[in-house]
Design an enzyme around this catalytic site. Structure first.
Site, PDB file in Angstrom:
ATOM      1  N   GLY A  93       0.768  -1.343  -0.113  1.00  0.00           N
ATOM      2  CA  GLY A  93       0.062  -0.028  -0.113  1.00  0.00           C
ATOM      3  C   GLY A  93       0.792   1.416  -0.163  1.00  0.00           C
ATOM      4  O   GLY A  93       0.139   2.153   0.356  1.00  0.00           O
ATOM      5  N   ASN A 111       1.832   2.892  -2.577  1.00  0.00           N
ATOM      6  CA  ASN A 111       1.281   4.040  -3.443  1.00  0.00           C
ATOM      7  C   ASN A 111      -0.056   4.455  -3.133  1.00  0.00           C
ATOM      8  O   ASN A 111      -0.517   5.769  -3.361  1.00  0.00           O
ATOM      9  CB  ASN A 111       1.096   3.256  -4.993  1.00  0.00           C
ATOM     10  CG  ASN A 111       2.285   3.228  -5.770  1.00  0.00           C
ATOM     11  OD1 ASN A 111       2.804   4.248  -6.352  1.00  0.00           O
ATOM     12  ND2 ASN A 111       2.902   2.047  -5.827  1.00  0.00           N
ATOM     13  N   ARG A 158     -14.524 -15.585 -10.893  1.00  0.00           N
ATOM     14  CA  ARG A 158     -14.037 -14.216 -11.080  1.00  0.00           C
ATOM     15  C   ARG A 158     -14.928 -13.404 -11.348  1.00  0.00           C
ATOM     16  O   ARG A 158     -14.853 -11.976 -10.896  1.00  0.00           O
ATOM     17  CB  ARG A 158     -12.780 -14.164 -12.057  1.00  0.00           C
ATOM     18  CG  ARG A 158     -12.167 -12.984 -12.437  1.00  0.00           C
ATOM     19  CD  ARG A 158     -11.198 -13.255 -13.628  1.00  0.00           C
ATOM     20  NE  ARG A 158     -10.335 -14.364 -13.389  1.00  0.00           N
ATOM     21  CZ  ARG A 158      -9.080 -14.306 -12.602  1.00  0.00           C
ATOM     22  NH1 ARG A 158      -8.687 -13.265 -11.981  1.00  0.00           N
ATOM     23  NH2 ARG A 158      -8.241 -15.281 -12.661  1.00  0.00           N
ATOM     24  N   ASN A 175      -4.169   2.262 -13.385  1.00  0.00           N
ATOM     25  CA  ASN A 175      -3.149   1.139 -12.761  1.00  0.00           C
ATOM     26  C   ASN A 175      -1.814   1.859 -12.820  1.00  0.00           C
ATOM     27  O   ASN A 175      -1.513   2.742 -13.936  1.00  0.00           O
ATOM     28  CB  ASN A 175      -3.303   0.170 -13.438  1.00  0.00           C
ATOM     29  CG  ASN A 175      -2.294  -1.014 -13.001  1.00  0.00           C
ATOM     30  OD1 ASN A 175      -2.240  -1.144 -11.555  1.00  0.00           O
ATOM     31  ND2 ASN A 175      -1.146  -1.925 -13.736  1.00  0.00           N
ATOM     32  N   HIS A 208       2.313   0.723 -13.171  1.00  0.00           N
ATOM     33  CA  HIS A 208       3.170  -0.618 -13.418  1.00  0.00           C
ATOM     34  C   HIS A 208       4.329  -0.046 -13.358  1.00  0.00           C
ATOM     35  O   HIS A 208       4.790   0.814 -13.609  1.00  0.00           O
ATOM     36  CB  HIS A 208       2.673  -1.015 -14.912  1.00  0.00           C
ATOM     37  CG  HIS A 208       3.645  -1.914 -15.241  1.00  0.00           C
ATOM     38  ND1 HIS A 208       3.362  -3.408 -14.775  1.00  0.00           N
ATOM     39  CD2 HIS A 208       4.733  -2.277 -15.877  1.00  0.00           C
ATOM     40  CE1 HIS A 208       4.298  -4.199 -15.267  1.00  0.00           C
ATOM     41  NE2 HIS A 208       5.184  -3.687 -15.995  1.00  0.00           N
ATOM     42  N   GLU A 266      10.102   5.290  -5.632  1.00  0.00           N
ATOM     43  CA  GLU A 266      10.100   6.603  -5.135  1.00  0.00           C
ATOM     44  C   GLU A 266       9.402   7.483  -6.332  1.00  0.00           C
ATOM     45  O   GLU A 266       8.682   8.451  -6.254  1.00  0.00           O
ATOM     46  CB  GLU A 266      11.516   7.244  -4.913  1.00  0.00           C
ATOM     47  CG  GLU A 266      12.131   7.028  -3.408  1.00  0.00           C
ATOM     48  CD  GLU A 266      13.553   7.677  -3.449  1.00  0.00           C
ATOM     49  OE1 GLU A 266      13.525   8.746  -4.412  1.00  0.00           O
ATOM     50  OE2 GLU A 266      14.046   7.273  -2.438  1.00  0.00           O
TER      51      GLU A 266
HETATM   52  C1  GRF Z   1       4.220  -1.056  -7.326  1.00  0.00           C
HETATM   53  O1  GRF Z   1       5.411  -1.437  -7.679  1.00  0.00           O
HETATM   54  C2  GRF Z   1       3.241  -1.085  -8.377  1.00  0.00           C
HETATM   55  O2  GRF Z   1       3.968  -0.492  -9.470  1.00  0.00           O
HETATM   56  C3  GRF Z   1       2.948  -2.418  -8.553  1.00  0.00           C
HETATM   57  O3  GRF Z   1       2.918  -3.047  -7.477  1.00  0.00           O
HETATM   58  C4  GRF Z   1       3.548  -2.497  -6.438  1.00  0.00           C
HETATM   59  C5  GRF Z   1       2.624  -2.250  -5.314  1.00  0.00           C
HETATM   60  O4  GRF Z   1       3.317  -1.562  -4.388  1.00  0.00           O
HETATM   61  N1  GRF Z   1       1.856  -2.475  -9.441  1.00  0.00           N
HETATM   62  P1  GRF Z   1       2.645  -0.906  -3.013  1.00  0.00           P
HETATM   63  O5  GRF Z   1       1.508  -1.859  -2.584  1.00  0.00           O
HETATM   64  O6  GRF Z   1       1.720   0.328  -3.759  1.00  0.00           O
HETATM   65  O7  GRF Z   1       3.533  -0.476  -2.154  1.00  0.00           O
END
Ligand code: GRF
Length: 211
Positions: free
Chosen positions: A17, A19, A70, A112, A114, A177
């Site tokens: 979490g 992000n 699903r 999303n 990535h 970061e």
């Molecule tokens: C991040 O590297 C994001 O790009 C990818 O999964 C990871 C999630 O990290 N989709 P966090 O849970 O946000 O710390």
């Protein structure tokens, strides 16, 4: 998506979490044009849940194993977000594939992040693969979600250098970061009504440009 009031955002997580935390912090700003109104996790033990709770944001755990299919799981996720009038869903480390029906239902309202400069390095384990390929630059991408994994109109990207001696972990930390800056930036662009999706590309309009 510009309405004059904060955009109502839902976030989907499965784990750490970080992000989500970056988005929570951005949305806590008085003049930030979006608010997170619900966080959904498919895992009850996702550390990100407590980050949302600490910020006073409601959470809902929907363990995917509780659903017969699903489609049934995806329908429950949609209903959870629709019940609180979510306008945009941000996937932030959500680790399950979504059905075509879900992606279509939220078309151009589902984004999303990535950890690679798409279209390079789709899929998992991007940092190790970037090192193995001898990439000199790596980074992250925020994009609208399409059914094909890690594809869809790109909203923003941030590049970081690959440095001599990097391991997958040091490179991942540098990319992360950048993720924490990029995701709130892209959310702001959408909430300000500055992103227009045209087919498979997203156009970013200058601030104050007519929409
Ligand atoms: C991040 O590297 C994001 O790009 C990818 O999964 C990871 C999630 O990290 N989709 P966090 O849970 O946000 O710390």
């Amino acid at each position: 998506m510009k309405t004059g009031r904060p955009l109502r955002v839902g976030v989907m997580i499965s784990g750490r979490g970080s992000n989500l935390q970056a988005l929570l912090e951005a949305c806590a700003g008085a003049d930030f044009p979006a608010r997170i109104v619900l966080v959904v996790s498919n895992r009850a033990d996702a550390p990100g849940l407590s980050l949302a709770q600490a910020a006073g944001v409601p959470v809902k755990v929907l363990p995917h194993r509780d659903f017969a299919s699903r489609d049934a799981f995806d329908a429950a996720v949609s209903e959870a977000f629709e019940s609180v009038a979510v306008e945009l869903i941000c996937m932030a480390g959500f680790m399950r594939l979504l059905s075509a029906g879900f992606v279509e239902r939220w078309r151009d309202r589902l984004i999303n992040i990535h950890p690679a400069l798409l279209p390079a390095f789709k899929g998992l384990d991007t940092h190790r693969r970037a090192l193995a390929a001898g990439a000199k630059e790596h980074g992250c991408t925020v994009h609208y979600v399409r059914h094909e994994m890690d594809s869809g109109p790109v909203i923003g990207q941030a590049a970081v250098p690959v440095l001599p001696g990097d391991s997958a972990d040091t490179l991942a930390a540098r990319v992360l970061e950048a993720e924490h800056r990029l995701y709130p930036h892209c959310l702001r662009l959408i909430a300000e009504g500055r992103v227009r999706v045209r087919g498979e590309t997203a156009e970013i309009m200058a601030k104050g440009a007519p929409t």
